[in-house]
Design a protein around this motif. Structure first.
Motif, PDB file in Angstrom:
ATOM      1  N   VAL A 185      52.178  32.558  37.088  1.00  6.29           N
ATOM      2  CA  VAL A 185      51.586  32.308  38.448  1.00  6.29           C
ATOM      3  C   VAL A 185      50.083  32.857  38.402  1.00  6.29           C
ATOM      4  O   VAL A 185      49.950  33.988  37.919  1.00  6.29           O
ATOM      5  CB  VAL A 185      52.301  32.959  39.668  1.00  6.29           C
ATOM      6  CG1 VAL A 185      51.874  32.631  40.844  1.00  6.29           C
ATOM      7  CG2 VAL A 185      53.983  32.394  39.464  1.00  6.29           C
ATOM      8  N   ALA A 186      49.170  32.121  38.870  1.00  2.75           N
ATOM      9  CA  ALA A 186      47.541  32.588  38.688  1.00  2.75           C
ATOM     10  C   ALA A 186      46.962  32.341  39.986  1.00  2.75           C
ATOM     11  O   ALA A 186      47.417  31.233  40.759  1.00  2.75           O
ATOM     12  CB  ALA A 186      47.250  32.029  37.551  1.00  2.75           C
ATOM     13  N   VAL A 187      46.125  33.001  40.395  1.00  4.02           N
ATOM     14  CA  VAL A 187      45.281  32.834  41.496  1.00  4.02           C
ATOM     15  C   VAL A 187      43.849  32.843  40.889  1.00  4.02           C
ATOM     16  O   VAL A 187      43.556  33.756  40.443  1.00  4.02           O
ATOM     17  CB  VAL A 187      45.314  33.950  42.477  1.00  4.02           C
ATOM     18  CG1 VAL A 187      44.424  33.541  43.567  1.00  4.02           C
ATOM     19  CG2 VAL A 187      46.538  33.928  43.181  1.00  4.02           C
ATOM     20  N   GLU A 188      43.102  31.697  41.107  1.00  2.00           N
ATOM     21  CA  GLU A 188      41.506  31.426  40.565  1.00  2.00           C
ATOM     22  C   GLU A 188      40.361  31.567  41.610  1.00  2.00           C
ATOM     23  O   GLU A 188      40.785  30.986  42.682  1.00  2.00           O
ATOM     24  CB  GLU A 188      41.396  30.481  39.471  1.00  2.00           C
ATOM     25  CG  GLU A 188      42.394  30.384  38.267  1.00  2.00           C
ATOM     26  CD  GLU A 188      41.867  29.111  37.571  1.00  2.00           C
ATOM     27  OE1 GLU A 188      41.136  28.226  37.987  1.00  2.00           O
ATOM     28  OE2 GLU A 188      42.510  29.001  36.462  1.00  2.00           O
ATOM     29  N   GLN A 189      39.602  32.412  41.410  1.00  2.00           N
ATOM     30  CA  GLN A 189      38.394  32.270  42.555  1.00  2.00           C
ATOM     31  C   GLN A 189      37.113  32.144  41.693  1.00  2.00           C
ATOM     32  O   GLN A 189      36.685  32.691  40.831  1.00  2.00           O
ATOM     33  CB  GLN A 189      38.479  33.629  43.088  1.00  2.00           C
ATOM     34  CG  GLN A 189      37.349  33.623  44.289  1.00  2.00           C
ATOM     35  CD  GLN A 189      37.351  32.664  45.432  1.00  2.00           C
ATOM     36  OE1 GLN A 189      38.342  32.416  45.982  1.00  2.00           O
ATOM     37  NE2 GLN A 189      36.559  31.750  45.598  1.00  2.00           N
ATOM     38  N   LYS A 190      36.528  30.946  42.181  1.00  2.00           N
ATOM     39  CA  LYS A 190      35.134  30.379  41.612  1.00  2.00           C
ATOM     40  C   LYS A 190      33.984  31.324  42.251  1.00  2.00           C
ATOM     41  O   LYS A 190      33.994  31.327  43.553  1.00  2.00           O
ATOM     42  CB  LYS A 190      34.857  28.944  41.604  1.00  2.00           C
ATOM     43  CG  LYS A 190      35.749  28.517  40.559  1.00  2.00           C
ATOM     44  CD  LYS A 190      35.425  26.897  40.829  1.00  2.00           C
ATOM     45  CE  LYS A 190      36.233  26.071  39.320  1.00  2.00           C
ATOM     46  NZ  LYS A 190      35.698  24.821  39.149  1.00  2.00           N
ATOM     47  N   PHE A 191      32.925  31.632  41.719  1.00  2.00           N
ATOM     48  CA  PHE A 191      31.830  32.338  42.257  1.00  2.00           C
ATOM     49  C   PHE A 191      30.619  31.564  41.618  1.00  2.00           C
ATOM     50  O   PHE A 191      30.072  31.564  40.662  1.00  2.00           O
ATOM     51  CB  PHE A 191      31.677  33.904  41.942  1.00  2.00           C
ATOM     52  CG  PHE A 191      32.755  34.592  42.599  1.00  2.00           C
ATOM     53  CD1 PHE A 191      32.724  35.066  43.828  1.00  2.00           C
ATOM     54  CD2 PHE A 191      33.937  34.909  41.794  1.00  2.00           C
ATOM     55  CE1 PHE A 191      33.824  35.960  44.158  1.00  2.00           C
ATOM     56  CE2 PHE A 191      34.799  35.676  42.194  1.00  2.00           C
ATOM     57  CZ  PHE A 191      34.921  36.227  43.467  1.00  2.00           C
ATOM     58  N   PHE A 195      30.885  30.923  37.071  1.00  2.00           N
ATOM     59  CA  PHE A 195      31.684  32.140  37.092  1.00  2.00           C
ATOM     60  C   PHE A 195      32.992  31.905  37.785  1.00  2.00           C
ATOM     61  O   PHE A 195      33.083  31.605  39.003  1.00  2.00           O
ATOM     62  CB  PHE A 195      30.937  33.331  37.693  1.00  2.00           C
ATOM     63  CG  PHE A 195      31.592  34.644  37.599  1.00  2.00           C
ATOM     64  CD1 PHE A 195      31.771  35.109  35.924  1.00  2.00           C
ATOM     65  CD2 PHE A 195      31.838  35.320  38.587  1.00  2.00           C
ATOM     66  CE1 PHE A 195      32.099  36.329  35.776  1.00  2.00           C
ATOM     67  CE2 PHE A 195      32.378  36.830  38.180  1.00  2.00           C
ATOM     68  CZ  PHE A 195      32.390  37.113  36.755  1.00  2.00           C
ATOM     69  N   THR A 196      33.998  32.394  36.953  1.00  2.00           N
ATOM     70  CA  THR A 196      35.512  32.199  37.593  1.00  2.00           C
ATOM     71  C   THR A 196      36.298  33.576  37.338  1.00  2.00           C
ATOM     72  O   THR A 196      36.270  34.034  35.875  1.00  2.00           O
ATOM     73  CB  THR A 196      36.313  31.179  36.992  1.00  2.00           C
ATOM     74  OG1 THR A 196      35.709  29.900  37.182  1.00  2.00           O
ATOM     75  CG2 THR A 196      37.670  31.100  37.773  1.00  2.00           C
ATOM     76  N   VAL A 197      36.931  34.268  38.218  1.00  2.00           N
ATOM     77  CA  VAL A 197      37.910  35.359  38.033  1.00  2.00           C
ATOM     78  C   VAL A 197      39.255  34.896  38.383  1.00  2.00           C
ATOM     79  O   VAL A 197      39.534  34.261  39.290  1.00  2.00           O
ATOM     80  CB  VAL A 197      37.514  36.464  38.857  1.00  2.00           C
ATOM     81  CG1 VAL A 197      38.405  37.740  38.910  1.00  2.00           C
ATOM     82  CG2 VAL A 197      36.032  36.837  38.731  1.00  2.00           C
ATOM     83  N   THR A 198      40.173  35.336  37.493  1.00  2.00           N
ATOM     84  CA  THR A 198      41.697  35.035  37.463  1.00  2.00           C
ATOM     85  C   THR A 198      42.596  36.115  37.362  1.00  2.00           C
ATOM     86  O   THR A 198      42.309  36.913  36.443  1.00  2.00           O
ATOM     87  CB  THR A 198      41.905  33.878  36.187  1.00  2.00           C
ATOM     88  OG1 THR A 198      41.019  32.838  36.349  1.00  2.00           O
ATOM     89  CG2 THR A 198      43.501  33.277  36.443  1.00  2.00           C
ATOM     90  N   GLY A 199      43.464  36.055  38.216  1.00  2.00           N
ATOM     91  CA  GLY A 199      44.513  36.935  38.171  1.00  2.00           C
ATOM     92  C   GLY A 199      45.954  36.265  38.033  1.00  2.00           C
ATOM     93  O   GLY A 199      46.169  35.471  38.534  1.00  2.00           O
ATOM     94  N   ASN A 214      41.248  38.317  34.104  1.00  2.00           N
ATOM     95  CA  ASN A 214      40.125  37.889  33.229  1.00  2.00           C
ATOM     96  C   ASN A 214      39.023  37.521  33.961  1.00  2.00           C
ATOM     97  O   ASN A 214      39.063  36.807  35.260  1.00  2.00           O
ATOM     98  CB  ASN A 214      40.482  37.254  32.030  1.00  2.00           C
ATOM     99  CG  ASN A 214      40.941  35.798  32.570  1.00  2.00           C
ATOM    100  OD1 ASN A 214      40.419  35.144  32.931  1.00  2.00           O
ATOM    101  ND2 ASN A 214      42.496  36.026  32.543  1.00  2.00           N
ATOM    102  N   ALA A 215      38.003  37.358  33.471  1.00  2.00           N
ATOM    103  CA  ALA A 215      36.538  36.727  34.066  1.00  2.00           C
ATOM    104  C   ALA A 215      36.200  35.762  33.059  1.00  2.00           C
ATOM    105  O   ALA A 215      36.348  35.948  31.938  1.00  2.00           O
ATOM    106  CB  ALA A 215      35.464  37.719  34.483  1.00  2.00           C
ATOM    107  N   ARG A 216      35.684  34.595  33.394  1.00  2.00           N
ATOM    108  CA  ARG A 216      35.075  33.727  32.598  1.00  2.00           C
ATOM    109  C   ARG A 216      33.668  33.084  33.067  1.00  2.00           C
ATOM    110  O   ARG A 216      33.545  32.759  34.309  1.00  2.00           O
ATOM    111  CB  ARG A 216      36.067  32.534  32.477  1.00  2.00           C
ATOM    112  CG  ARG A 216      35.401  31.411  31.474  1.00  2.00           C
ATOM    113  CD  ARG A 216      36.689  30.125  31.205  1.00  2.00           C
ATOM    114  NE  ARG A 216      36.745  29.407  32.460  1.00  2.00           N
ATOM    115  CZ  ARG A 216      37.612  29.630  33.326  1.00  2.00           C
ATOM    116  NH1 ARG A 216      38.896  30.238  33.057  1.00  2.00           N
ATOM    117  NH2 ARG A 216      37.932  28.676  34.160  1.00  2.00           N
TER     118      ARG A 216
END
Length: 221
Positions: A185-191, A195-199, A214-216
């Motif tokens: 199960v993941a939650v992604e947030q784009k900036f 730039f994307t941060v994923t929990g 992690n951040a990508r």
């Protein structure tokens, strides 16, 4: 001394492949030709070449050549594989996109192969949410033993809020004919666009949970 010369030759060969693959990125696909280089790891590189056949059903086929080296520069393996891809369905309707492909990857030396059926769809669920679903089924064949060696199935569901770039992702996968199972199960947030941060929380077949963050950052050109 001969060993050092071989290591030097292997290192030069790997470096040449890296430069060649890097330069090849600027070449576009022209007149149905396919050229797709990739860096799989610090010591592993591959290049897929081929062509789109001039038939009504989209068919693509060719060779995939790779190079795997060790940290000392010695050449470990240079795999050559045949690949093919057939598009069974490609539909682009208002509010929905659907695609289905069959792909095959076969080792040219051993005859071992993997056959994959992929189904993908993306729909506008509501005015604020987009829904994306993926399903993959891969059957593996062992050319040395001359028998089918396994079945892998994976699927994912993604709900994305277009206004904020927030995505909720569910994934599940089984390997080796359902002997192993994993889910996440993941939650992604784009900036911005790059730039994307994923929990994420992963669960394996032993009911162990592994949280990660992690951040990508990615750039396409």
């Amino acid at each position: 001394m001969m060993c050092k010369m071989r290591h030097g030759l292997h290192a030069a060969l790997v470096s040449a492949i890296v430069l060649f693959l890097s330069a090849g990125v600027v070449h576009a696909q022209e007149r149905g030709l396919i050229w797709s280089p990739a860096k799989n790891s610090d010591q592993s590189y591959s290049a897929r070449i081929g062509a789109k056949l001039p038939v009504e059903t989209p068919i693509r086929a060719g060779l995939e050549m790779g190079m795997v080296g060790s940290e000392g520069g010695a050449l470990v393996d240079t795999p050559v594989k045949f690949w093919g891809n057939i598009t069974l369905l490609s539909s682009n309707l208002p509010g929905a996109k659907i695609a289905s492909d069959v792909a095959v990857l076969m080792n040219a030396l051993t005859g071992s192969s993997a056959w994959t059926v992929t189904t993908w769809q993306k729909r506008i669920a509501t005015a604020d949410l987009d829904l994306e679903a993926n399903r993959n089924m891969t059957i593996r064949y062992d050319g040395t033993a001359q028998q089918w060696s396994g079945l892998d199935v994976s699927q994912s569901l993604r709900l994305t809020r277009s206004q904020t770039g927030t995505a909720f992702v569910l994934t599940g996968a089984t390997r080796d004919t359902f002997d192993e199972f994993e889910s996440s199960v993941a939650v992604e947030q784009k900036f911005g666009k790059n730039f994307t941060v994923t929990g994420q929380i992963n669960q394996n077949d032993e009911d162990r949970f592994r949280p990660s963050v992690n951040a990508r950052y990615s750039i396409r050109w």
